[in-house]
Design an enzyme around this catalytic site. Structure first.
Site, PDB file in Angstrom:
ATOM      1  N   GLY A   1       0.921  -1.234   0.035  1.00 28.25           N
ATOM      2  CA  GLY A   1       0.093   0.137   0.026  1.00 28.25           C
ATOM      3  C   GLY A   1       0.748   1.135   0.060  1.00 28.25           C
ATOM      4  O   GLY A   1       2.013   1.100  -0.357  1.00 28.25           O
ATOM      5  N   SER A   2       0.255   2.349   0.745  1.00 30.43           N
ATOM      6  CA  SER A   2       0.757   3.613   0.531  1.00 30.43           C
ATOM      7  C   SER A   2       1.835   3.946   1.918  1.00 30.43           C
ATOM      8  O   SER A   2       1.613   3.190   2.746  1.00 30.43           O
ATOM      9  CB  SER A   2       0.083   4.669   0.572  1.00 30.43           C
ATOM     10  OG  SER A   2      -0.739   4.654   1.886  1.00 30.43           O
ATOM     11  N   PRO A   3       3.100   4.533   1.547  1.00 30.63           N
ATOM     12  CA  PRO A   3       3.939   5.099   2.742  1.00 30.63           C
ATOM     13  C   PRO A   3       3.130   5.572   3.964  1.00 30.63           C
ATOM     14  O   PRO A   3       3.532   5.191   5.178  1.00 30.63           O
ATOM     15  CB  PRO A   3       4.854   5.843   2.038  1.00 30.63           C
ATOM     16  CG  PRO A   3       4.820   5.631   0.480  1.00 30.63           C
ATOM     17  CD  PRO A   3       3.357   5.259   0.288  1.00 30.63           C
TER      18      PRO A   3
ATOM     19  N   GLU B   1       5.589  -3.583   1.002  1.00 28.09           N
ATOM     20  CA  GLU B   1       5.735  -3.125  -0.592  1.00 28.09           C
ATOM     21  C   GLU B   1       4.962  -1.973  -0.558  1.00 28.09           C
ATOM     22  O   GLU B   1       3.897  -1.799  -0.838  1.00 28.09           O
ATOM     23  CB  GLU B   1       4.996  -4.369  -1.163  1.00 28.09           C
ATOM     24  CG  GLU B   1       5.794  -5.786  -0.953  1.00 28.09           C
ATOM     25  CD  GLU B   1       7.235  -5.622  -1.565  1.00 28.09           C
ATOM     26  OE1 GLU B   1       7.418  -4.982  -2.505  1.00 28.09           O
ATOM     27  OE2 GLU B   1       8.001  -6.626  -1.125  1.00 28.09           O
TER      28      GLU B   1
ATOM     29  N   CYS C   1       2.215   0.605  -8.657  1.00 28.03           N
ATOM     30  CA  CYS C   1       3.286   1.015  -7.627  1.00 28.03           C
ATOM     31  C   CYS C   1       4.359   0.824  -8.632  1.00 28.03           C
ATOM     32  O   CYS C   1       5.535   1.854  -8.549  1.00 28.03           O
ATOM     33  CB  CYS C   1       3.516   0.149  -6.648  1.00 28.03           C
ATOM     34  SG  CYS C   1       3.684  -1.568  -7.037  1.00 28.03           S
TER      35      CYS C   1
END
Length: 485
Positions: free
Chosen positions: A187-189, A209, A247
């Site tokens: 997912g997102s940071p 990831e 991504c």
């Protein structure tokens, strides 16, 4: 659902040892293959429902990838499980060593909405291969796919050891309050930092990831056919996977200014060939996943200076959550489109005086998940490899690294950490336990007190020489050092 109770059941099942057997692992991998083969049409349907993916894209990016991954693991898992013999220095003679891969235990997998099937099942394949019990939390932003996984997985896999828990942010919070033996997050940071903070409370290992602004570098390619191949692959790497919502998708392109005009014309030609004169009417472009993401991407274009840089596309259709493949030439470098991950169908082209400057440009940003470089210059290739840092580097293509099971997939820095795919997935969900077997004879007395100068010299030699060297020196040093005792 009472998450604590579900977790206790999983932990008790793991304690039985059933999941550690090769029979259980192979039966579950076979069941995943059955699930994929018997539900291909249903998977295509839910992927279209959530993301507008064409059945060919659904198979290429998700169904086929899961099938390939499960088949690979099924054929290799017994070999992966076999303890690996390791050489032991002669100093420890008589002894032998091995490394034993054991499952971590109870694993939590957070999957992502943009590839909701493969990003749930591919990590699951690794966790099963390693002998773990698993909870999958699908993304609520792909509700049809989430529901499919929740309803279908229990029909095929061992529900005592593999569970799917649906829900939104509240469920995620409850899951993160529990103690896990491993958390795997895609997912997102921003969300990743929340996951890491929660995991730290229990010292839980985490694989993240994430993503980042993956650049493509286009060097001089005098051969027209090679130049065309390169542009086709960049188009495929930008708009092919989920309309840029990937991504590993190309985020921006670096090229020398002298090529920009001809490059843009070729981009337009290939985009029309792939998606037609009116991409809105095309059935091969995925849509933006939801209104929130649509508005986020549209907002990137609302900066007047960014809008002025559009050289192709720019059409947005809120009703259909559609944004046309859009090319921008030299948008402001301090604009959001150049400082944030785009995660959508917008491609900025940044022109440079010399393509060698691309390395400095990339290094000024956080480390990307992938760098795509189109070049035949071997010196430039070596420079990219030695002077940049990224999860992966792919020369003369895009995206293909994700489906290559023999290479590790993962990020570095803000693009994530940890790796998976193929044997690397097995390793990610395993603990490599060191085992040494020694015999109860041939004691080395200088390892024990009382200490003496002789024992100190002996230990120095033991660390600095191999065993045979030590044996050759032992008698001479023993005689020469007697006076120190």
């Amino acid at each position: 659902m009472e998450i604590g109770g579900e977790l206790r059941e999983l932990r008790e099942y793991f304690k039985t040892g059933k999941t550690k057997s090769v029979t259980w692992r192979k039966s579950q991998l076979t069941a995943i293959l059955d699930l994929i083969h018997e539900n291909e049409d249903a998977i295509s349907k839910v992927l279209h429902q959530d993301l507008g993916k064409h059945p060919v894209e659904a198979f290429r990016d998700e169904i086929g990838g899961v099938e390939k991954s499960a088949s690979k693991s099924l054929s290799c898992v017994e070999k992966w499980m076999t303890p690996k013999k390791n050489d032991i220095p002669l100093l420890f003679f008589p002894a032998k060593g091995e490394v034993l891969s054991e499952p971590l235990g109870v694993v939590l997998i957070f999957s992502s909405w943009n590839f909701p099937i493969i990003l749930a099942l591919d990590p699951l394949i690794g966790a099963i291969s390693a002998g773990n019990v698993v909870v999958i939390k699908p993304s609520e932003q792909a509700p049809a796919c989430s529901s499919f996984l929740a309803n279908t997985i229990p029909r095929y896999l061992d529900s005592n050891g593999i569970k799917v828990i649906e829900g939104g942010a509240d469920v995620c919070e409850q899951l993160l309050l529990q103690k896990w033996d491993k958390i795997f997050f895609t997912g997102s940071p921003r969300v990743a930092s929340v996951v890491m903070s929660a995991a730290a409370k229990n010292l839980t290992p985490v694989t993240l990831e994430l993503g980042g602004k993956c650049p493509a570098i286009l060097d001089s390619l005098p051969n027209p056919s090679e130049f065309k191949f390169a542009v086709k692959r960049i188009v495929g790497g930008k708009w092919g996977p989920c309309s840029g919502q990937a991504c590993i998708g190309v985020d921006y392109l670096l090229v020398e200014e002298r090529f920009s005009s001809s490059l843009i014309e070729l981009f337009k030609k290939i985009i029309r060939r792939f998606y037609g004169e009116n991409p809105l009417e095309s059935n091969v472009l995925s849509r933006i996943v939801n209104k929130h993401q649509f508005e986020r991407i549209r907002n990137l274009l609302e900066d007047p200076l960014v809008a002025a840089s559009i050289v192709h596309g720019g059409l947005v259709d809120e009703e259909n959550l559609f944004i046309e493949p859009t090319i921008l030439l030299d948008p402001p470098l301090d604009s959001q489109i150049m400082t944030e991950e785009i995660f959508g169908p917008l491609l900025p082209i940044i022109t440079l005086n010399n393509i060698q400057e691309s390395i400095e440009f990339i290094n000024a940003k956080p480390k990307p998940l992938a760098i795509y470089a189109f070049t035949k210059d071997e010196t430039f290739k070596r420079k990219i490899l030695s002077e940049t840092s990224s999860g992966s580097v792919i020369f003369n293509d895009t995206l293909v690294q994700f489906l290559c099971d023999t290479l590790p997939f993962g990020g570095v820095g803000q693009s994530g950490f940890g790796r998976y795919h193929g044997k690397y997935s097995f390793d990610t969900f395993s603990h490599e336990k060191a085992v040494m077997h020694r015999k109860l004879f041939l004691e080395i007395e200088p390892r024990y007190p009382p200490w003496s100068r002789f024992k100190l010299e002996f230990l120095k030699l033991a660390y600095r020489l191999n065993y045979f060297g030590l044996l050759l020196h032992m008698m001479g040093f023993k005689l020469g050092l007697k006076r120190y005792n």
